[in-house]
Design a protein around this motif. Structure first.
Motif, short mmCIF file in Angstrom:
data_model
loop_
_atom_site.label_atom_id
_atom_site.label_comp_id
_atom_site.label_asym_id
_atom_site.label_seq_id
_atom_site.Cartn_x
_atom_site.Cartn_y
_atom_site.Cartn_z
N VAL A 23 28.53 -13.26 -8.19
CA VAL A 23 29.12 -12.26 -7.31
C VAL A 23 30.32 -11.70 -8.05
O VAL A 23 31.22 -12.42 -8.43
CB VAL A 23 29.58 -12.89 -5.97
CG1 VAL A 23 30.28 -11.86 -5.10
CG2 VAL A 23 28.41 -13.50 -5.23
N GLY A 24 30.30 -10.42 -8.29
CA GLY A 24 31.42 -9.81 -9.00
C GLY A 24 31.12 -8.36 -9.29
O GLY A 24 30.10 -7.81 -8.86
N LEU A 38 36.73 -0.59 -1.75
CA LEU A 38 36.37 -1.13 -3.07
C LEU A 38 35.59 -2.44 -2.93
O LEU A 38 34.60 -2.66 -3.64
CB LEU A 38 37.62 -1.35 -3.92
CG LEU A 38 38.31 -0.08 -4.41
CD1 LEU A 38 39.67 -0.41 -4.99
CD2 LEU A 38 37.44 0.65 -5.41
N LEU A 39 36.03 -3.31 -2.02
CA LEU A 39 35.30 -4.57 -1.81
C LEU A 39 33.86 -4.29 -1.42
O LEU A 39 32.93 -4.93 -1.94
CB LEU A 39 35.99 -5.42 -0.74
CG LEU A 39 37.30 -6.08 -1.13
CD1 LEU A 39 37.87 -6.84 0.07
CD2 LEU A 39 37.13 -7.01 -2.31
N GLU A 40 33.66 -3.36 -0.52
CA GLU A 40 32.30 -3.02 -0.08
C GLU A 40 31.52 -2.34 -1.20
O GLU A 40 30.36 -2.68 -1.46
CB GLU A 40 32.33 -2.12 1.16
CG GLU A 40 30.96 -1.81 1.69
CD GLU A 40 30.99 -0.94 2.93
OE1 GLU A 40 29.91 -0.49 3.34
OE2 GLU A 40 32.07 -0.70 3.49
N ALA A 41 32.14 -1.39 -1.88
CA ALA A 41 31.46 -0.64 -2.94
C ALA A 41 30.99 -1.54 -4.07
O ALA A 41 29.93 -1.32 -4.66
CB ALA A 41 32.39 0.44 -3.49
N TYR A 42 31.76 -2.58 -4.37
CA TYR A 42 31.41 -3.50 -5.46
C TYR A 42 30.74 -4.77 -4.94
O TYR A 42 30.57 -5.74 -5.69
CB TYR A 42 32.65 -3.84 -6.29
CG TYR A 42 33.09 -2.66 -7.11
CD1 TYR A 42 32.40 -2.28 -8.25
CD2 TYR A 42 34.19 -1.90 -6.72
CE1 TYR A 42 32.79 -1.18 -8.99
CE2 TYR A 42 34.60 -0.80 -7.46
CZ TYR A 42 33.88 -0.44 -8.59
OH TYR A 42 34.28 0.65 -9.32
N MET A 44 31.65 -7.10 -2.91
CA MET A 44 32.48 -8.30 -2.93
C MET A 44 33.13 -8.54 -1.57
O MET A 44 34.08 -9.31 -1.46
CB MET A 44 33.53 -8.18 -4.03
CG MET A 44 32.91 -8.13 -5.42
SD MET A 44 34.09 -7.91 -6.74
CE MET A 44 35.02 -9.41 -6.62
N ASP A 45 32.59 -7.90 -0.53
CA ASP A 45 33.10 -8.10 0.82
C ASP A 45 32.39 -9.28 1.47
O ASP A 45 31.46 -9.86 0.91
CB ASP A 45 32.97 -6.82 1.66
CG ASP A 45 31.53 -6.33 1.75
OD1 ASP A 45 30.67 -6.81 1.00
OD2 ASP A 45 31.27 -5.44 2.57
N VAL A 46 32.83 -9.66 2.64
CA VAL A 46 32.30 -10.85 3.32
C VAL A 46 30.78 -10.77 3.53
O VAL A 46 30.07 -11.74 3.19
CB VAL A 46 33.05 -11.11 4.65
CG1 VAL A 46 32.36 -12.20 5.45
CG2 VAL A 46 34.50 -11.47 4.37
N PRO A 47 30.22 -9.69 4.04
CA PRO A 47 28.76 -9.68 4.24
C PRO A 47 27.96 -9.90 2.95
O PRO A 47 26.96 -10.61 2.95
CB PRO A 47 28.48 -8.29 4.82
CG PRO A 47 29.76 -7.89 5.47
CD PRO A 47 30.84 -8.47 4.58
N LYS A 51 25.58 -13.14 2.12
CA LYS A 51 24.20 -12.94 1.68
C LYS A 51 23.92 -13.72 0.40
O LYS A 51 22.88 -14.38 0.27
CB LYS A 51 23.93 -11.45 1.46
CG LYS A 51 22.54 -11.15 1.00
CD LYS A 51 22.35 -9.66 0.76
CE LYS A 51 20.99 -9.39 0.16
NZ LYS A 51 20.86 -8.04 -0.34
N ALA A 52 24.84 -13.67 -0.56
CA ALA A 52 24.67 -14.40 -1.83
C ALA A 52 24.62 -15.90 -1.60
O ALA A 52 23.79 -16.61 -2.19
CB ALA A 52 25.80 -14.04 -2.79
#
Length: 66
Positions: A23-24, A38-42, A44-47, A51-52
């Motif tokens: 994840v990154g 940015l977290l969502e776009a990359y 790296m957000d909670v959802p 999922k990972a």
């Protein structure tokens, strides 16, 4: 590509086979914007992290069952 995630994956595969999901930031140019965006776009957000984790748990369960 060829970064810390690759080094950790290589180490684990050689010393203790472990289900793994990196994840990154993917291999793409960076952006600027609001932190949450940015977290969502990359991814790296909670959802995306949840999922990972679920994917890794599924891999582990399949590995244990054989």
């Amino acid at each position: 590509i060829g970064g810390l995630g690759g080094a950790v994956a290589e180490f684990l595969s050689e010393t203790q086979p472990t289900p793994l999901k990196r994840v990154g930031v993917k291999d793409k140019f960076g952006d600027a914007g609001a932190f949450d965006w940015l977290l969502e776009a990359y991814e790296m957000d909670v959802p995306h992290i949840v999922k990972a984790v679920k994917e890794v748990i599924g891999q582990r369960e399949r590995y244990i069952r054989g």
